[in-house]
Design a protein around this motif. Structure first.
Motif, PDB file in Angstrom:
ATOM      1  N   UNK A   1       8.127   9.070  12.495  1.00 45.40           N
ATOM      2  CA  UNK A   1       8.412   8.763  14.043  1.00 45.40           C
ATOM      3  C   UNK A   1       8.533  10.117  14.662  1.00 45.40           C
ATOM      4  N   UNK A   2       7.858  11.197  14.639  1.00 43.72           N
ATOM      5  CA  UNK A   2       8.145  12.781  15.072  1.00 43.72           C
ATOM      6  C   UNK A   2       7.641  12.517  16.702  1.00 43.72           C
ATOM      7  N   UNK A   3       5.877  12.024  16.391  1.00 38.62           N
ATOM      8  CA  UNK A   3       5.524  11.608  17.077  1.00 38.62           C
ATOM      9  C   UNK A   3       4.774  10.638  17.442  1.00 38.62           C
ATOM     10  N   UNK A   4       4.205  10.429  19.029  1.00 36.20           N
ATOM     11  CA  UNK A   4       3.789   8.920  19.581  1.00 36.20           C
ATOM     12  C   UNK A   4       1.909   9.449  19.821  1.00 36.20           C
ATOM     13  N   UNK A   5       1.495   8.466  18.329  1.00 31.09           N
ATOM     14  CA  UNK A   5       0.385   7.845  18.187  1.00 31.09           C
ATOM     15  C   UNK A   5      -0.467   7.656  19.289  1.00 31.09           C
ATOM     16  N   UNK A   6      -1.961   7.810  19.913  1.00 33.31           N
ATOM     17  CA  UNK A   6      -2.647   7.042  20.204  1.00 33.31           C
ATOM     18  C   UNK A   6      -2.446   5.329  19.554  1.00 33.31           C
TER      19      UNK A   6
ATOM     20  N   UNK B   1       0.788  -0.950   0.095  1.00 32.13           N
ATOM     21  CA  UNK B   1       0.458   0.355   0.257  1.00 32.13           C
ATOM     22  C   UNK B   1       0.829   1.853   0.015  1.00 32.13           C
ATOM     23  N   UNK B   2       0.098   2.227  -0.608  1.00 32.57           N
ATOM     24  CA  UNK B   2       0.872   3.506  -0.559  1.00 32.57           C
ATOM     25  C   UNK B   2       0.767   4.680   1.202  1.00 32.57           C
ATOM     26  N   UNK B   3       1.194   5.672   1.082  1.00 33.36           N
ATOM     27  CA  UNK B   3       0.818   6.214   2.361  1.00 33.36           C
ATOM     28  C   UNK B   3      -0.308   6.622   2.006  1.00 33.36           C
TER      29      UNK B   3
ATOM     30  N   UNK C   1      -8.860   6.460   6.924  1.00 35.83           N
ATOM     31  CA  UNK C   1     -10.199   7.839   6.712  1.00 35.83           C
ATOM     32  C   UNK C   1      -9.430   9.275   7.121  1.00 35.83           C
ATOM     33  N   UNK C   2      -8.547   9.333   6.756  1.00 36.68           N
ATOM     34  CA  UNK C   2      -7.282  10.560   6.924  1.00 36.68           C
ATOM     35  C   UNK C   2      -6.994  10.956   5.406  1.00 36.68           C
ATOM     36  N   UNK C   3      -6.100  11.989   6.444  1.00 33.65           N
ATOM     37  CA  UNK C   3      -5.022  12.219   4.359  1.00 33.65           C
ATOM     38  C   UNK C   3      -3.638  11.291   4.140  1.00 33.65           C
ATOM     39  N   UNK C   4      -2.805  11.793   3.085  1.00 33.88           N
ATOM     40  CA  UNK C   4      -1.775  11.266   2.673  1.00 33.88           C
ATOM     41  C   UNK C   4      -0.306  12.113   3.942  1.00 33.88           C
ATOM     42  N   UNK C   5      -0.580  13.132   4.221  1.00 35.70           N
ATOM     43  CA  UNK C   5       0.482  13.707   4.641  1.00 35.70           C
ATOM     44  C   UNK C   5      -0.114  13.019   6.298  1.00 35.70           C
ATOM     45  N   UNK C   6      -1.257  13.293   6.841  1.00 37.18           N
ATOM     46  CA  UNK C   6      -1.150  11.808   8.209  1.00 37.18           C
ATOM     47  C   UNK C   6      -0.226  11.159   8.583  1.00 37.18           C
TER      48      UNK C   6
END
Length: 104
Positions: free
Chosen positions: A70-75, A48-50, A58-63
């Motif tokens: 790796x710069x943020x910790x997702x829920x 799969x691509x981003x 249901x979000x964006x490719x940027x998300x």
């Protein structure tokens, strides 16, 4: 094209690993890189691509790019949604930290 980009990234990473300062900085960010690597691997193994993952979530490719950076910790919920989108199963585990000193 994707295979060529992947090879270039692997070559760059191999070269960077020769720099002691890079290795120290990389090791300090091991958890963030491990998560990013796991996300990228799950997406790649799902072919799969981003953009594909973004649509499935249901979000964006940027998300998705931010998740994989790796710069943020997702829920945990976001990780679960990513797993569902890529046809994988989320597993979380606890490990003892690696020690740079011998305990013998």
């Amino acid at each position: 094209m994707k295979e060529k980009e992947s090879l270039l990234a692997k070559d760059a990473f191999a070269e960077w690993r020769l720099d002691p300062a890079y290795v120290v900085a990389y090791n300090e960010l091991e958890e963030e890189f491990a998560l990013a690597e796991a996300l990228i691997r799950a997406r790649a193994e799902a072919s799969m691509t981003q953009e594909d993952v973004a649509k499935a979530m249901g979000t964006t490719q940027a998300a998705i790019a931010r998740l994989e950076s790796g710069r943020s910790m997702p829920s945990t919920r976001t990780l679960q949604r990513f797993a569902e989108a890529t046809g994988t199963k989320l597993r979380i585990r606890f490990e003892k930290p690696k020690s740079s000193r011998s305990t013998s």
